[in-house]
Design a protein around this motif. Structure first.
Motif, mmCIF file in Angstrom:
data_model
loop_
_atom_site.group_PDB
_atom_site.id
_atom_site.type_symbol
_atom_site.label_atom_id
_atom_site.label_comp_id
_atom_site.label_asym_id
_atom_site.label_seq_id
_atom_site.Cartn_x
_atom_site.Cartn_y
_atom_site.Cartn_z
ATOM 1 N N PHE A 13 0.974 -0.837 0.351
ATOM 2 C CA PHE A 13 0.165 0.370 -0.011
ATOM 3 C C PHE A 13 0.823 1.499 -0.260
ATOM 4 O O PHE A 13 1.980 1.361 0.410
ATOM 5 N N THR A 14 0.909 2.172 -0.690
ATOM 6 C CA THR A 14 1.881 3.258 -0.880
ATOM 7 C C THR A 14 0.835 4.803 -1.027
ATOM 8 O O THR A 14 -0.073 4.912 -2.083
ATOM 9 N N THR A 15 1.735 5.808 -0.482
ATOM 10 C CA THR A 15 0.795 6.994 -0.657
ATOM 11 C C THR A 15 1.634 8.154 -1.122
ATOM 12 O O THR A 15 3.266 7.828 -0.139
ATOM 13 N N GLU A 16 1.027 8.536 -1.933
ATOM 14 C CA GLU A 16 2.296 9.838 -2.195
ATOM 15 C C GLU A 16 2.815 10.797 -1.572
ATOM 16 O O GLU A 16 1.869 11.434 -1.482
ATOM 17 N N ASN A 17 3.697 11.631 -1.898
ATOM 18 C CA ASN A 17 3.536 12.686 -1.499
ATOM 19 C C ASN A 17 4.674 13.850 -2.403
ATOM 20 O O ASN A 17 5.901 14.077 -2.157
ATOM 21 N N LYS A 18 4.311 14.376 -3.130
ATOM 22 C CA LYS A 18 4.655 14.959 -4.353
ATOM 23 C C LYS A 18 5.018 16.148 -3.853
ATOM 24 O O LYS A 18 6.587 16.179 -4.673
ATOM 25 N N ILE A 20 7.675 16.007 -1.259
ATOM 26 C CA ILE A 20 9.110 15.603 -1.291
ATOM 27 C C ILE A 20 10.091 15.512 -2.163
ATOM 28 O O ILE A 20 11.060 15.680 -1.995
ATOM 29 N N PRO A 21 10.170 15.015 -3.518
ATOM 30 C CA PRO A 21 8.739 13.720 -2.994
ATOM 31 C C PRO A 21 9.311 12.752 -2.793
ATOM 32 O O PRO A 21 10.700 12.057 -2.926
ATOM 33 N N LEU A 22 7.951 11.576 -2.069
ATOM 34 C CA LEU A 22 8.259 10.398 -1.381
ATOM 35 C C LEU A 22 7.479 9.777 -1.654
ATOM 36 O O LEU A 22 5.940 10.253 -1.968
ATOM 37 N N THR A 23 7.302 8.283 -1.718
ATOM 38 C CA THR A 23 6.132 7.416 -1.479
ATOM 39 C C THR A 23 6.018 6.432 0.246
ATOM 40 O O THR A 23 7.782 6.832 0.162
ATOM 41 N N ILE A 156 16.524 3.788 0.822
ATOM 42 C CA ILE A 156 14.750 4.919 0.261
ATOM 43 C C ILE A 156 15.380 5.033 -1.100
ATOM 44 O O ILE A 156 16.248 5.836 -1.420
ATOM 45 N N LYS A 157 14.473 5.134 -1.477
ATOM 46 C CA LYS A 157 14.421 5.758 -3.017
ATOM 47 C C LYS A 157 13.755 6.776 -3.289
ATOM 48 O O LYS A 157 12.324 6.869 -3.360
ATOM 49 N N MET A 158 14.534 7.972 -3.573
ATOM 50 C CA MET A 158 13.132 8.968 -3.651
ATOM 51 C C MET A 158 13.544 9.675 -5.138
ATOM 52 O O MET A 158 14.079 8.939 -5.922
ATOM 53 N N VAL A 200 18.073 -13.069 -0.494
ATOM 54 C CA VAL A 200 16.621 -12.077 -0.305
ATOM 55 C C VAL A 200 17.047 -11.707 -1.517
ATOM 56 O O VAL A 200 17.704 -11.773 -2.891
ATOM 57 N N LYS A 201 15.424 -12.221 -2.130
ATOM 58 C CA LYS A 201 15.095 -12.051 -3.625
ATOM 59 C C LYS A 201 14.485 -10.764 -3.681
ATOM 60 O O LYS A 201 13.961 -9.981 -4.966
ATOM 61 N N TYR A 202 13.972 -9.488 -2.700
ATOM 62 C CA TYR A 202 13.262 -8.473 -3.145
ATOM 63 C C TYR A 202 13.567 -7.389 -1.483
ATOM 64 O O TYR A 202 13.306 -8.211 -0.199
ATOM 65 N N ILE A 203 13.366 -6.157 -1.670
ATOM 66 C CA ILE A 203 13.389 -5.574 -0.734
ATOM 67 C C ILE A 203 12.138 -4.548 -0.940
ATOM 68 O O ILE A 203 11.790 -3.765 -2.068
ATOM 69 N N ALA A 204 11.802 -5.095 0.409
ATOM 70 C CA ALA A 204 10.175 -4.551 1.037
ATOM 71 C C ALA A 204 10.474 -2.871 1.191
ATOM 72 O O ALA A 204 10.430 -2.641 2.249
ATOM 73 N N THR A 205 10.901 -1.858 0.582
ATOM 74 C CA THR A 205 11.128 -0.009 0.658
ATOM 75 C C THR A 205 10.449 0.104 1.667
ATOM 76 O O THR A 205 8.901 0.210 1.170
ATOM 77 N N GLY A 206 10.554 1.483 2.963
ATOM 78 C CA GLY A 206 9.503 1.818 3.321
ATOM 79 C C GLY A 206 9.395 3.213 2.767
ATOM 80 O O GLY A 206 8.067 3.681 3.067
ATOM 81 N N HIS A 207 10.565 3.355 2.098
ATOM 82 C CA HIS A 207 9.716 4.329 1.438
ATOM 83 C C HIS A 207 10.874 4.292 -0.436
ATOM 84 O O HIS A 207 11.561 4.015 -0.274
ATOM 85 N N GLY A 208 9.407 4.486 -1.749
ATOM 86 C CA GLY A 208 9.860 3.833 -3.365
ATOM 87 C C GLY A 208 9.542 2.459 -3.601
ATOM 88 O O GLY A 208 8.814 2.655 -2.726
#
Length: 214
Positions: A13-18, A20-23, A156-158, A200-208
């Motif tokens: 579930f992801t919410t955008e903050n344009k 910053i920009p960041l999810t 984090i991916k901005m 690991v196969k995946y990274i579930a980022t907190g942001h991005g």
């Protein structure tokens, strides 16, 4: 808030903050004992709860994992518990201390680094995480069954908020951690050493975007 199906039993579930920009991302593992990773802020949790209820289809939410004490990791915890009062919160001892200071009284599972929590539908291993400016003892987690690393506020991916998924390389991500992620050279090196040989196969980022690893 956008709902994205990543795997058959795993949602982002992801919410955008344009500005910053960041999810801001939360994750749900379905199954016999469903797990939510982070609540988001209270505003985000109010959008999240109805979506979770649809996916759970009458089932109760069993666990919520809080990597560290910050508004986008646990700001909506009280609201979440008003809808799922039997949820067990998984966190570190330091995070629990902060929660109790804000009046939190619900059931908690306190975990330490290298400990494992195994249930019918996931197996989480925890890693020490010196979080935020105070380097409080937080936790990162790996789902050993799905090989998903929940990275909280590292990796984090901005500036690429419109990407839902992206490809990366584990060695690259670990090697490029820096003092903006962990503001202590010694703690940074320790974390990198702890992460370097993880499978690991995946990274579930907190942001991005959600990262699929080569």
């Amino acid at each position: 808030m956008e709902q994205i199906k990543i795997l058959d039993d795993f949602y982002k579930f992801t919410t955008e903050n344009k500005a910053i920009p960041l999810t801001f991302n939360q994750y749900l593992i379905l199954g016999d004992e469903p797990l939510l990773v982070h609540t988001g802020s209270v505003q985000q949790t109010k959008e999240l709860v109805p979506k979770i209820k649809v996916l759970l289809d009458g089932q109760d939410l069993k666990y919520v994992f809080v990597s560290h004490f910050e508004y986008d990791e646990c700001g909506g915890l009280e609201y979440l518990l008003s809808h799922f009062p039997n949820v067990k919160t998984i966190c570190s001892a330091i995070t629990l201390r902060q929660l109790v200071g804000f009046g939190f009284t619900n059931e908690v599972i306190v975990k330490k680094p290298n400990e494992i929590l195994e249930t019918k539908n996931f197996k989480l291993k925890f890693i020490a995480y010196p979080s935020e400016a105070h380097l409080w003892e937080g936790l990162l987690a790996i789902d050993l069954d799905r090989k998903i690393f929940f990275s909280s506020d590292i990796f984090i991916k901005m500036n690429n908020i419109f990407e839902k998924e992206a490809r990366s390389n584990w060695k690259y991500e670990v090697d490029n951690l820096n003092n903006k992620d962990i503001p202590s050279i010694d703690e940074l090196k320790t974390l990198q050493n702890n992460l370097r040989d993880i499978d690991v196969k995946y990274i579930a980022t907190g942001h991005g975007p959600f990262l699929k690893l080569d």
